[in-house]
Design an enzyme around this catalytic site. Structure first.
Site, PDB file in Angstrom:
ATOM      1  N   SER A 118      -5.666  -0.938   0.005  1.00 50.90           N
ATOM      2  CA  SER A 118      -5.336   0.458  -0.709  1.00 50.90           C
ATOM      3  C   SER A 118      -4.048   0.983  -0.741  1.00 50.90           C
ATOM      4  O   SER A 118      -3.960   1.950  -1.620  1.00 50.90           O
ATOM      5  CB  SER A 118      -6.525   1.339   0.453  1.00 50.90           C
ATOM      6  OG  SER A 118      -5.698   1.413   1.520  1.00 50.90           O
ATOM      7  N   LYS A 155      -2.638   5.847   5.130  1.00 54.85           N
ATOM      8  CA  LYS A 155      -2.699   6.543   3.720  1.00 54.85           C
ATOM      9  C   LYS A 155      -1.406   7.501   3.547  1.00 54.85           C
ATOM     10  O   LYS A 155      -0.863   7.751   4.678  1.00 54.85           O
ATOM     11  CB  LYS A 155      -4.225   7.600   3.556  1.00 54.85           C
ATOM     12  CG  LYS A 155      -5.347   6.709   3.648  1.00 54.85           C
ATOM     13  CD  LYS A 155      -5.572   5.785   2.243  1.00 54.85           C
ATOM     14  CE  LYS A 155      -6.753   5.194   2.228  1.00 54.85           C
ATOM     15  NZ  LYS A 155      -7.031   4.268   3.008  1.00 54.85           N
TER      16      LYS A 155
END
EC number: 3.4.21.88
Length: 200
Positions: A118, A155
């Site tokens: 990701s 993230k």
């Protein structure tokens, strides 16, 4: 690895951090003061337990006579984090990496093994070791280790003003932005990314 109690793990992590920051281990009195024990004797009991379990070695006759065993030196490498558990729980530590924590700025407290792609466009790939500085103080746009409920994720952090909403952005168009409303979701920042290591 050593089947430590939570208090023994706390003492061990203090010894490691203190040694990394000062170049020498803490005394029993310093351990007692920092961790809030009533006396140095309480610290001594935990130190003896750590030595019995092989996590440290005691050198008799010296107030700072504590030595980390070979496997305890370096920065801990954390593998998969079980749901709801502290990141640095002993069962999560796979190994130790012999790089000084001061190699990173701010200093790295642990490496987190990355799972998934990701964050690939930020150069963080599956299997990489993400160097993490333990803090809950981060700025917009920084890459963070965040806990949402019982899950941990890496993230890019984004937040508008002091609003209760937080966005966690991936660095891969195949993944969706995670929207967090702190009014009804458990959310915390576990640390800040300060570097990445790729092992061949």
């Amino acid at each position: 690895m050593y089947n430590l109690t939570s208090r023994q793990e706390q003492v061990l992590q203090l010894i490691k951090q203190y040694t990394e920051e000062t170049g020498y281990p803490p005394t029993r009195a310093e351990i007692a003061r920092i961790l809030g024990f009533k006396s140095a004797n309480a610290a001594e009991e935990h130190i003896k337990a750590l030595a019995r379990k092989g996590a440290i070695e005691i050198m008799p006759g010296a107030s700072r006579g504590i030595r980390l065993t070979e496997s305890q030196s370096g920065i801990p490498i954390v593998g998969r984090v079980a749901a709801g558990n502290p990141i640095l729980a002993q069962e999560h530590i796979e190994d130790y990496c012999n790089i000084p924590n001061s190699f990173f700025s701010p200093s790295a407290d642990y490496f987190l093994r990355v799972h998934g792609m990701s964050m690939k466009d930020a150069g963080i790939l599956d299997g990489d070791l993400l160097a993490v500085h333990r803090t809950d103080q981060v700025r917009n746009g920084q890459i963070v280790v965040a806990r949402i409920g019982e899950e941990v994720t890496v993230k890019r952090f984004k937040r508008q003003g002091n609003q209760a909403q937080v966005e966690l952005w991936p660095e891969n168009p195949d993944f969706k932005v995670i929207h967090v409303d702190m009014r009804d979701q458990e959310f915390s920042i576990e640390g800040l990314s300060v570097g990445v290591i790729r092992r061949d």
